[in-house]
Design a protein around this motif. Structure first.
Motif, mmCIF file in Angstrom:
data_model
loop_
_atom_site.group_PDB
_atom_site.id
_atom_site.type_symbol
_atom_site.label_atom_id
_atom_site.label_comp_id
_atom_site.label_asym_id
_atom_site.label_seq_id
_atom_site.Cartn_x
_atom_site.Cartn_y
_atom_site.Cartn_z
ATOM 1 N N LYS C 230 -23.580 24.646 -15.310
ATOM 2 C CA LYS C 230 -24.070 24.664 -16.826
ATOM 3 C C LYS C 230 -24.005 22.925 -17.106
ATOM 4 O O LYS C 230 -24.877 22.795 -18.044
ATOM 5 C CB LYS C 230 -22.869 25.395 -17.737
ATOM 6 N N ILE C 231 -23.169 22.121 -16.501
ATOM 7 C CA ILE C 231 -23.268 20.944 -16.898
ATOM 8 C C ILE C 231 -23.791 19.876 -15.655
ATOM 9 O O ILE C 231 -23.459 20.173 -14.621
ATOM 10 C CB ILE C 231 -21.920 20.431 -17.276
ATOM 11 N N HIS C 232 -24.542 19.010 -15.932
ATOM 12 C CA HIS C 232 -25.205 17.883 -14.934
ATOM 13 C C HIS C 232 -24.764 16.523 -15.568
ATOM 14 O O HIS C 232 -25.184 16.354 -16.675
ATOM 15 C CB HIS C 232 -26.578 18.172 -14.700
ATOM 16 N N ILE C 233 -23.956 15.947 -14.548
ATOM 17 C CA ILE C 233 -23.592 14.616 -14.959
ATOM 18 C C ILE C 233 -24.375 13.602 -13.504
ATOM 19 O O ILE C 233 -24.088 13.975 -12.442
ATOM 20 C CB ILE C 233 -22.343 14.328 -14.750
ATOM 21 N N ALA C 234 -25.239 12.721 -14.164
ATOM 22 C CA ALA C 234 -25.815 11.992 -13.169
ATOM 23 C C ALA C 234 -25.163 10.541 -13.258
ATOM 24 O O ALA C 234 -25.080 10.055 -14.295
ATOM 25 C CB ALA C 234 -27.142 11.726 -13.182
ATOM 26 N N VAL C 235 -24.672 9.870 -12.049
ATOM 27 C CA VAL C 235 -23.901 8.641 -12.322
ATOM 28 C C VAL C 235 -24.738 7.617 -11.381
ATOM 29 O O VAL C 235 -25.104 7.753 -10.240
ATOM 30 C CB VAL C 235 -22.544 8.990 -11.613
ATOM 31 N N ALA C 236 -25.003 6.521 -12.167
ATOM 32 C CA ALA C 236 -25.975 5.509 -11.323
ATOM 33 C C ALA C 236 -25.773 4.070 -12.102
ATOM 34 O O ALA C 236 -25.365 4.004 -13.085
ATOM 35 C CB ALA C 236 -27.529 5.789 -11.835
ATOM 36 N N GLY C 237 -26.017 3.199 -11.102
ATOM 37 C CA GLY C 237 -25.688 1.798 -11.537
ATOM 38 C C GLY C 237 -26.699 1.421 -12.446
ATOM 39 O O GLY C 237 -27.963 1.917 -12.242
ATOM 40 N N ILE C 238 -26.361 0.510 -13.526
ATOM 41 C CA ILE C 238 -27.415 0.109 -14.630
ATOM 42 C C ILE C 238 -28.783 -0.404 -13.608
ATOM 43 O O ILE C 238 -29.826 -0.503 -14.349
ATOM 44 C CB ILE C 238 -26.833 -0.996 -15.511
ATOM 45 N N GLU C 239 -28.561 -0.788 -12.458
ATOM 46 C CA GLU C 239 -29.936 -1.614 -11.873
ATOM 47 C C GLU C 239 -30.865 -0.322 -11.495
ATOM 48 O O GLU C 239 -31.953 -1.139 -10.964
ATOM 49 C CB GLU C 239 -29.394 -2.584 -10.789
ATOM 50 N N LYS C 240 -30.522 0.611 -11.489
ATOM 51 C CA LYS C 240 -31.387 1.668 -11.058
ATOM 52 C C LYS C 240 -32.565 1.882 -11.675
ATOM 53 O O LYS C 240 -33.533 2.677 -11.396
ATOM 54 C CB LYS C 240 -30.776 3.041 -10.799
ATOM 55 N N LEU C 241 -32.785 1.353 -13.052
ATOM 56 C CA LEU C 241 -33.986 1.438 -13.898
ATOM 57 C C LEU C 241 -35.223 0.991 -13.319
ATOM 58 O O LEU C 241 -35.192 -0.120 -12.441
ATOM 59 C CB LEU C 241 -33.483 0.685 -15.130
ATOM 60 N N ILE C 242 -36.176 1.688 -13.528
ATOM 61 C CA ILE C 242 -37.716 1.450 -13.538
ATOM 62 C C ILE C 242 -38.241 1.664 -14.854
ATOM 63 O O ILE C 242 -37.825 2.503 -15.591
ATOM 64 C CB ILE C 242 -38.378 1.930 -12.454
ATOM 65 N N PRO C 243 -39.436 1.071 -15.235
ATOM 66 C CA PRO C 243 -39.742 1.058 -16.553
ATOM 67 C C PRO C 243 -40.683 2.401 -16.767
ATOM 68 O O PRO C 243 -40.239 3.105 -17.799
ATOM 69 C CB PRO C 243 -40.946 -0.111 -16.679
ATOM 70 N N ARG C 244 -41.574 2.965 -15.991
ATOM 71 C CA ARG C 244 -42.394 4.106 -16.096
ATOM 72 C C ARG C 244 -42.349 4.941 -15.184
ATOM 73 O O ARG C 244 -42.202 4.824 -13.788
ATOM 74 C CB ARG C 244 -43.890 3.588 -16.166
#
Lengths: 218, 211, 472
Positions: C230-244
């Motif tokens: 029922k619950i999903h938690i995604a854990v990621a470093g802040i550097e994993k971002l891409i814009p689009r």
């Protein structure tokens, strides 16, 4: 190298004040010491039309890394930038400046070619030496499967992490032995020193030759 | 508060201030080639087969139905609520249950069914991929829990590849909480690099393109 | 190197079976990648790398903007972003949520970030059952071991190791057929998926314009982890971002091919928020934990900031001749190989393992294959210079520093250099193998001993080049 270049019609000068490009200090993290040595190098070769180097790693140091050495020394930086386009690794000089892929060499032998890392990855030197070797009369060139793998020299790496360096050398010589070649050729003397040292320790009857030595053979 | 602490550290590290505008990002890079439908479909099926999936090009809905019936051959199946499956008469095949809208019931069924049957929103020809968006018509678990997955797709949904997908669907999040790209059967090589299929997801996949 | 590192390296080098396993596994991945990025398969490979590097550079340099955009979009789709500065804050968040919801069982899909923060250990300490579901990670969890490789975590284990392990920990018969072992794991884990209260995943990418996490996998465990509970938690470093989202067209083409030679992994999940109205299944709660844990420190270092571009494909590990000898467990932290060598000192401090940046021959194979064009050798060189600065400040390794000072001085004085060269030639072996003057003082110098431990010294030529030149 001198005899090959002269055979190709070039006037070769060996400035006797030359010592080193400074790479050992640079690679070990001693930038100030590398700077000193690099400045000396720039002085010695300032007026050379072309500087031909029998080593991919030295060429890389001079043509690429000198730029990183002088963030606060604009004069040396300018000198480095001026020198950079005139510095040529030996095989590239022969092929691209002299425009020759057959220097009239002869050597009866079965050889295999080791791709020196800096030459390969910083200058794209891969097909050039093989073309030159293909035109050596009497020479058979066999490819080893690990041709592009590092021999394990890496400058002070070879003595700071000798076990790993030795392991890498042994992987390289295993690959060499599988070709059945009697001679290993490369464009970098440091690689050859590492490989020869390992071959000798393993008592293998394979010798090493710099590409220039092969091309100088008649 | 950690949010402020982190954002402040980020800004300090970058020499930026809150609300400072952003330089123009590098342009989006999408290259969509011109590929005719038949070539796409052939490419799609070839790609699926290269991944050990099985494929069938059905000329008509009846043809598709017959093909699926032959695979089912007495097995139990759960089918999604995709209208296309209904159009093909697949939901009426023996052993197929569909029309579920209750999460618990659906999960229980998926956990025991031999086969999961879905359509797909898109297919990608160059990689043999099914693009499935979660919706009232397509639940997530149908293509995931049963050991066999059959996807029946009308031919006009076959795109050339990822670039075309993201061209026509630039913001999947506007439409769904889950878009999954399925490229072949579930697999692993975690033990001695030996390939094993059907680890958690379906080990067998069938793709039927209709039309 | 530290004694611990030396010992691990030595043991790995001495284990012939392990050497073969590492060499073969990485060799296979090298081959697969080569075919997948060949000109016939991916003609614009180099262009894609350049583009990916540019997108990562832009994103990292405007990271605050994209973090906020991502957060807003996650919220817009019914999810919640939780910023965490370190391992404790992540654990506290998960524990707090688990308590509130009465959760006891957690299933986890593969995430190096959660390894980085020892999440499982922390959760288990508080009596939550947290089960790894990726087959390799599951095996390692049972064996209480760390991953050996980013993409192939259990590459150091044989099927016999796995058979023994399953027999011992699961109470099943000792099975050595790999398909059957996989089936055992599948059966056990399926029950966990269907009973779990919370699913914790990583994320390969965080998509700012969508508030979405992008997860790639081959097994299906990440899909189950993020769809069944029922619950999903995604854990990621802040550097994993891409814009689009559209940027994924570039990154997805590079990731699979660089990692395993696959054009696309079997499953690519683009997840944003909990299930929407009308959707039949999927989680009811969706959280994305954005982790700092030192990333802002790397961010501040302009010269080495590119270390954050990494998309964790593992290509650098596969191609690194040093990694291929010493394996993943020789490295002091969860991240191994060339990327591990450059980020470990930056995260944990240079003093953690000051010789790590030197454990490289600078061959450049890593930089050649990095899909986002991180110049790893350049960062290693920067780190080496930093180590030497620290050593100078601390007054350690004085002898080496002195040696290089003398060396530099000699190199700036050509006549001295010539004399030194002649002396060296005098104590070197001659062509026929005999030593002209064997000086024990020289032979016992650490660098000479180190060289001789693995290979012979080159013989001195009969005449030096200078002598030959002068006689012309």
């Amino acid at each position: 190298m001198t005899s090959v270049l002269e055979r190709l019609g070039y006037q070769v000068d060996f400035p006797e004040d030359q010592t080193c490009c400074g790479q050992p200090a640079f690679n070990t993290g001693y930038r100030a010491e590398a700077c000193q040595v690099a400045r000396h190098f720039l002085k010695v070769f300032r007026d050379s039309e072309y500087v031909v180097v029998p080593s991919g790693s030295c060429t890389s140091m001079i043509a690429h890394h000198f730029h990183d050495l002088f963030p606060e020394d604009p004069e040396s930086l300018r000198a480095a930038e001026a020198l950079s386009p005139r510095v040529w690794e030996f095989s590239r000089f022969v092929l691209e400046i002299a425009g020759v892929d057959d220097v009239g060499a002869r050597l009866e032998d079965v050889v295999t070619y080791h791709d020196s890392c800096h030459a390969l990855r910083e200058f794209g030197i891969r097909d050039g030496p093989r073309r030159l070797l293909a035109n050596v009369r009497g020479l058979e060139l066999r490819e080893m499967d690990a041709a592009e793998e590092c021999c394990g020299f890496g400058g002070t790496f070879s003595v700071k992490l000798p076990e790993i360096s030795g392991g890498m050398a042994r992987t390289k010589i295993d690959s060499i032995v599988r070709t059945g070649a009697k001679t290993v050729v490369s464009v970098d003397s440091s690689c050859l020193m590492q490989i020869q040292g390992a071959l000798s320790r393993a008592a293998l009857p394979v010798r090493t030759m710099h590409l220039a030595e092969v091309l100088a053979s008649r | 508060m950690s949010r402020d602490a982190i954002l402040n550290k980020v800004r300090t590290a970058l020499g930026r201030t809150a609300g400072e505008p952003v330089a123009t990002p590098p342009p989006v890079r999408l290259r969509v080639g011109e590929v005719d439908t038949d070539t796409r479909i052939a490419s799609m099926l070839r790609a699926v087969e290269a991944l050990a999936g099985k494929t069938h090009r059905a000329a008509t809905a009846e043809d598709a139905r017959a093909y699926v019936a032959a695979i089912l051959d007495g097995k139990t199946a759960v089918a999604s609520n995709a209208p296309f499956l209904r159009e093909c008469g697949i939901v009426d095949l023996t052993g197929v249950q569909s029309g579920l809208t209750d999460a618990a019931a659906l999960r229980a069924l998926c956990a025991t069914a031999d086969v999961g049957i879905t359509s797909a929103d898109y297919a990608l020809a160059d990689t043999g991929t099914l693009a499935m968006l979660a919706s009232p018509a397509e639940a997530r678990l149908i293509s995931l829990l049963p050991p066999v997955h059959i996807a029946v797709v009308p031919k006009d949904r076959v795109l050339s590849g990822l670039d075309e997908l993201f061209t026509i669907l630039p913001l999947p999040a506007e439409q769904t909480s889950s878009m999954v790209l399925i490229t072949g059967p579930s697999r692993t090589a975690d033990i001695e690099q030996i390939l094993v299929r059907g680890v958690h997801g379906p080990g067998e996949i069938y793709v039927v393109v209709v039309g | 190197m530290s004694a611990a590192f030396d010992e691990k390296v030595h043991n790995t080098l001495a284990d012939a079976n392990l050497q073969l396993a590492i060499y073969r596994a990485t060799g296979r991945l090298i081959d697969h990648r080569k075919h997948a990025v060949a000109a016939t398969a991916l003609p614009d490979y180099q262009e894609l790398r350049t583009h990916a590097n540019a997108v990562k550079k832009h994103t990292i340099e405007h990271l605050d903007h994209y973090l906020e955009q991502f957060e807003a979009n996650v919220a817009a789709h019914g999810g919640q972003v939780v910023y965490c500065q370190d391992a404790t804050e992540v654990a506290d968040f998960v524990l707090g949520l688990a308590k509130k919801r009465g959760a006891h069982l957690i299933v986890k899909s593969k995430s190096m970030t959660t390894e980085e923060i020892d999440l499982n250990e922390r959760l288990e300490h508080h009596h939550l059952e947290s089960v790894e579901t990726d087959l390799g990670e599951y095996i390692l969890q049972l064996a209480h071991q760390r991953p050996y490789h980013i993409v192939a975590p259990a590459l150091h284990l044989t099927r016999y190791d796995v058979g023994d392990l399953f027999a011992r920990t699961l109470g099943v018969a000792n099975e050595t057929v790999v398909e059957k072992q996989t089936l055992i794991a599948r059966t056990v884990l399926r029950q966990k998926f269907l009973a779990a209260d919370i699913g914790i995943s990583g994320a390969n990418f965080l998509v700012a314009d969508s508030g979405a996490v992008l997860i790639v996998e081959n097994e299906g465990n990440a899909r189950l982890t993020t769809s069944a509970p029922k619950i999903h938690i995604a854990v990621a470093g802040i550097e994993k971002l891409i814009p689009r989202a559209q940027d994924l067209a570039v990154f997805l083409k590079l990731l699979g091919r660089s990692a395993t030679g696959q054009a696309l992994t079997v499953y690519t999940s683009f997840l944003s928020g909990p299930r929407r109205t009308g959707e039949i299944d999927g989680p009811e709660e969706f959280y994305v934990v954005l982790l700092d844990n030192g990333r802002t420190k790397l961010l501040a270092d302009r010269a080495k900031r590119e270390s954050l571009y990494c998309i964790r494909c593992g290509a650098c590990l596969n191609h690194c001749p040093v990694y291929r000898k010493i394996g993943g467990h020789s490295f002091p932290w969860v991240y191994s190989g060339p990327i591990g060598a450059i980020i470990t000192p930056q995260f944990l401090g240079i003093e953690h393992e000051p010789s790590l940046p030197f454990a490289s021959s600078l061959c450049g194979a890593c930089a050649e294959v990095c899909p986002v064009k991180i110049d790893i050798p350049k960062v290693l060189l920067d780190l080496r210079a930093e180590v030497k600065q620290v050593e100078e400040r601390r007054g350690v390794n004085r002898l080496e520093r002195l040696a290089f000072k003398i060396w530099a001085w000699v190199m700036c004085h050509p006549r001295l250099y010539e004399m030194a060269a002649m002396v060296a030639a005098g104590v070197a072996p001659s062509e026929n193998g005999k030593w002209l003057r064997s000086a024990p003082a020289v032979m016992n110098l650490p660098p000479v001993r180190a060289w001789l431990s693995q290979r012979d010294l080159p013989p001195a030529p009969a005449k030096s080049f200078r002598e030959l030149w002068r006689r012309r």
